[in-house]
Scaffold this motif. Structure first.
Motif, PDB file in Angstrom:
ATOM      1  N   ARG A 143       0.905  -1.144   0.059  1.00 21.33           N
ATOM      2  CA  ARG A 143      -0.007  -0.154   0.068  1.00 21.33           C
ATOM      3  C   ARG A 143       1.014   1.360   0.019  1.00 21.33           C
ATOM      4  N   ARG A 144       1.812   1.134   0.637  1.00 20.95           N
ATOM      5  CA  ARG A 144       2.896   2.506   0.615  1.00 20.95           C
ATOM      6  C   ARG A 144       3.489   2.686  -0.552  1.00 20.95           C
ATOM      7  N   GLY A 145       3.802   1.497  -1.254  1.00 19.94           N
ATOM      8  CA  GLY A 145       4.360   1.801  -2.810  1.00 19.94           C
ATOM      9  C   GLY A 145       3.313   2.229  -3.654  1.00 19.94           C
ATOM     10  N   ARG A 146       2.222   1.826  -3.436  1.00 18.22           N
ATOM     11  CA  ARG A 146       1.114   2.245  -4.298  1.00 18.22           C
ATOM     12  C   ARG A 146       0.880   3.981  -4.212  1.00 18.22           C
ATOM     13  N   VAL A 147       0.782   4.102  -2.857  1.00 17.33           N
ATOM     14  CA  VAL A 147       0.705   5.625  -2.533  1.00 17.33           C
ATOM     15  C   VAL A 147       1.636   6.361  -2.916  1.00 17.33           C
ATOM     16  N   GLU A 148       2.883   5.852  -2.818  1.00 16.47           N
ATOM     17  CA  GLU A 148       4.091   6.831  -3.472  1.00 16.47           C
ATOM     18  C   GLU A 148       3.931   6.927  -4.775  1.00 16.47           C
ATOM     19  N   THR A 149       3.444   5.853  -5.754  1.00 14.84           N
ATOM     20  CA  THR A 149       3.537   5.936  -6.985  1.00 14.84           C
ATOM     21  C   THR A 149       2.134   6.832  -7.594  1.00 14.84           C
ATOM     22  N   LEU A 150       0.994   6.896  -6.692  1.00 16.78           N
ATOM     23  CA  LEU A 150       0.163   8.001  -7.023  1.00 16.78           C
ATOM     24  C   LEU A 150       0.643   9.210  -6.726  1.00 16.78           C
ATOM     25  N   GLY A 151       1.556   9.270  -5.575  1.00 16.31           N
ATOM     26  CA  GLY A 151       1.926  10.800  -5.300  1.00 16.31           C
ATOM     27  C   GLY A 151       2.908  11.167  -6.380  1.00 16.31           C
ATOM     28  N   ARG A 152       3.702  10.375  -7.026  1.00 18.70           N
ATOM     29  CA  ARG A 152       4.342  10.829  -8.037  1.00 18.70           C
ATOM     30  C   ARG A 152       3.412  11.212  -8.977  1.00 18.70           C
ATOM     31  N   SER A 153       2.670  10.427  -9.533  1.00 17.19           N
ATOM     32  CA  SER A 153       1.502  10.885 -10.680  1.00 17.19           C
ATOM     33  C   SER A 153       0.842  12.309 -10.399  1.00 17.19           C
ATOM     34  N   LEU A 154       0.710  12.598  -9.071  1.00 19.35           N
ATOM     35  CA  LEU A 154      -0.059  13.870  -8.858  1.00 19.35           C
ATOM     36  C   LEU A 154       0.913  15.120  -9.027  1.00 19.35           C
ATOM     37  N   ASP A 155       2.119  15.106  -9.142  1.00 21.11           N
ATOM     38  CA  ASP A 155       3.136  15.823  -9.386  1.00 21.11           C
ATOM     39  C   ASP A 155       2.952  16.286 -11.001  1.00 21.11           C
ATOM     40  N   ARG A 156       2.601  15.414 -11.786  1.00 16.95           N
ATOM     41  CA  ARG A 156       2.431  15.581 -13.268  1.00 16.95           C
ATOM     42  C   ARG A 156       1.003  16.318 -13.699  1.00 16.95           C
ATOM     43  N   VAL A 157       0.252  16.521 -12.612  1.00 16.82           N
ATOM     44  CA  VAL A 157      -1.192  16.948 -12.787  1.00 16.82           C
ATOM     45  C   VAL A 157      -1.233  18.161 -13.644  1.00 16.82           C
ATOM     46  N   PRO A 158      -0.358  19.117 -13.455  1.00 15.97           N
ATOM     47  CA  PRO A 158      -0.100  20.550 -14.162  1.00 15.97           C
ATOM     48  C   PRO A 158       0.141  20.279 -15.801  1.00 15.97           C
ATOM     49  N   ASP A 159       0.944  19.379 -15.944  1.00 17.55           N
ATOM     50  CA  ASP A 159       1.331  18.961 -17.325  1.00 17.55           C
ATOM     51  C   ASP A 159       0.290  18.175 -18.045  1.00 17.55           C
ATOM     52  N   LEU A 160      -0.509  17.383 -17.255  1.00 16.88           N
ATOM     53  CA  LEU A 160      -1.792  16.674 -17.846  1.00 16.88           C
ATOM     54  C   LEU A 160      -2.827  17.738 -18.153  1.00 16.88           C
ATOM     55  N   VAL A 161      -3.038  18.775 -17.312  1.00 13.26           N
ATOM     56  CA  VAL A 161      -4.016  19.893 -17.570  1.00 13.26           C
ATOM     57  C   VAL A 161      -3.588  20.557 -18.632  1.00 13.26           C
ATOM     58  N   GLU A 162      -2.346  20.786 -18.794  1.00 10.67           N
ATOM     59  CA  GLU A 162      -1.676  21.762 -20.149  1.00 10.67           C
ATOM     60  C   GLU A 162      -1.909  21.109 -21.367  1.00 10.67           C
ATOM     61  N   LEU A 163      -1.714  19.639 -21.434  1.00 13.59           N
ATOM     62  CA  LEU A 163      -1.818  18.808 -22.394  1.00 13.59           C
ATOM     63  C   LEU A 163      -3.354  18.941 -22.920  1.00 13.59           C
ATOM     64  N   ALA A 164      -4.083  18.671 -21.986  1.00 11.14           N
ATOM     65  CA  ALA A 164      -5.565  18.790 -22.387  1.00 11.14           C
ATOM     66  C   ALA A 164      -6.028  19.874 -22.780  1.00 11.14           C
ATOM     67  N   GLU A 165      -5.707  21.079 -22.181  1.00  7.08           N
ATOM     68  CA  GLU A 165      -6.084  22.258 -22.703  1.00  7.08           C
ATOM     69  C   GLU A 165      -5.416  22.549 -24.074  1.00  7.08           C
ATOM     70  N   GLN A 166      -4.390  22.132 -24.638  1.00  8.49           N
ATOM     71  CA  GLN A 166      -3.787  22.142 -25.852  1.00  8.49           C
ATOM     72  C   GLN A 166      -4.872  21.335 -26.913  1.00  8.49           C
ATOM     73  N   ARG A 167      -5.045  19.958 -26.524  1.00 10.51           N
ATOM     74  CA  ARG A 167      -5.739  19.281 -27.286  1.00 10.51           C
ATOM     75  C   ARG A 167      -7.409  19.996 -27.376  1.00 10.51           C
ATOM     76  N   LEU A 168      -7.869  20.641 -26.346  1.00  8.44           N
ATOM     77  CA  LEU A 168      -9.003  21.337 -26.305  1.00  8.44           C
ATOM     78  C   LEU A 168      -9.057  22.519 -27.322  1.00  8.44           C
ATOM     79  N   GLY A 169      -7.987  23.248 -27.321  1.00 11.69           N
ATOM     80  CA  GLY A 169      -7.910  24.350 -28.191  1.00 11.69           C
ATOM     81  C   GLY A 169      -7.441  24.120 -29.681  1.00 11.69           C
ATOM     82  N   LEU A 170      -6.926  23.147 -29.859  1.00  6.45           N
ATOM     83  CA  LEU A 170      -6.788  22.304 -31.375  1.00  6.45           C
ATOM     84  C   LEU A 170      -8.142  22.096 -31.891  1.00  6.45           C
ATOM     85  N   ALA A 171      -9.008  21.121 -30.851  1.00  5.83           N
ATOM     86  CA  ALA A 171     -10.175  20.969 -31.528  1.00  5.83           C
ATOM     87  C   ALA A 171     -11.154  21.943 -31.585  1.00  5.83           C
ATOM     88  N   ARG A 172     -10.992  23.057 -30.785  1.00  6.06           N
ATOM     89  CA  ARG A 172     -11.966  24.200 -30.998  1.00  6.06           C
ATOM     90  C   ARG A 172     -11.593  24.776 -32.383  1.00  6.06           C
TER      91      ARG A 172
END
Length: 304
Positions: A143-172
């Protein structure tokens, strides 16, 4: 031997019921002891045993003969407490061996059947406890390993949001361009079709229909006149038939209708009973009447 073996394996409370184990009184005393253990209340001052051992050492057939007694065998079979027969040694067999819950080859073996080994149970519990702790440790580590893995994924949230914004702008942008092209294509098609819609295209069919109507009118007017005359004749005939079927017409010529009290029309005079009330309907008013009995045959001397 039984007490020493029990003390070594599983120290517990042992109740000893002294009896003679050979001779004429042996069978009755052993049966009384078995019944006595069964009669003890579960929550009484003397605890009711969990298992009963009937035991004695080896001997001759004559020495062991009391354990072939029928009454003792029936008492053993009827015991509500599990009973182990440990009479004699391995080669000795008595009747109660066949009706007891277990047969032990020796009294020492009976003690081993009745009790577990405390040291082995403690070792088993220790092993289970260790396995439980190890499993819990692995679960916590996983469980500790899974929490740590998820914690590292949370660090990439701004990058994921920015990528989604780019895709949305392209679609618009693609959607806006597609809508513009679609509007342009429909506008072009509408312009091509509008060029073919001239006032003459609408006026020519209307003019043709007017000419056809004008050509048909000279033939249509006489046909309509004949149809109207025929319909007038049929209407006059139907009116005449209706007047002839009018039930009030004969009343004007001096006739009257006879109705029963319930409003039913009387068609035959024979259907009326003497003394029955009726209604007479004239052309102007209604009057009540009562049916008189028919006149009898004339008597001799009557004047006509």
């Amino acid at each position: 031997d039984i007490l020493h073996r029990i003390r070594d394996r599983w120290p517990c409370q042992v109740l000893v019921w002294p009896v003679v184990v050979q001779g004429e009184a042996a069978a009755a005393q052993v049966a009384a002891a078995i019944r006595g253990f069964n009669d003890l209340p579960p929550e009484g001052p003397v605890p009711r045993p969990d298992v009963v051992i009937v035991a004695r050492g080896g001997g001759s057939v004559e020495d062991l003969w009391p354990f072939n007694d029928e009454a003792l065998a029936r008492t053993v079979a009827a015991s509500g407490i599990p009973l182990i027969s440990a009479v004699g040694h391995e080669t000795d067999t008595t009747l109660i061996d066949f009706v007891s819950d277990r047969r032990a080859p020796t009294p020492t073996a009976a003690a081993e059947m009745a009790t577990p080994v405390l040291a082995e149970l403690r070792a088993g519990l220790a092993d289970l406890s260790g396995r439980l702790h190890r499993s819990g440790g692995r679960l916590v580590s996983d469980r500790r390993g899974r929490v740590e893995t998820l914690g590292r994924s949370l660090d990439r949230v701004p990058d994921l949001v920015e990528l989604a914004e780019q895709r949305l702008g392209l679609a618009r942008n693609r959607l806006a361009a597609g809508l513009s092209r679609n509007v342009g294509a429909h506008e072009t098609r509408l312009a091509r079709v509008a060029g073919r819609f001239q006032p003459g295209l609408l006026s020519r069919p209307r003019q043709a229909q007017a000419e056809r109507l004008a050509a048909l009118f000279p033939r249509l007017a006489p046909a309509l006149g004949r149809s109207l005359a025929l319909s007038s004749e049929r209407l006059a005939a139907l009116s005449a038939r209706l007047r002839s079927a009018d039930p009030g017409a004969p009343l004007a010529r001096g006739f009257a209708r006879v109705h029963r009290a319930d409003g039913g029309l009387v068609r035959l005079g024979a259907a009326l009973a003497p003394g029955e009330a009726v209604r007479l309907v004239f052309s102007d008013v209604e009057r009540g009447a009562v049916i008189e009995p028919p006149p009898g045959p004339p008597r001799q001397g009557d004047l006509f």
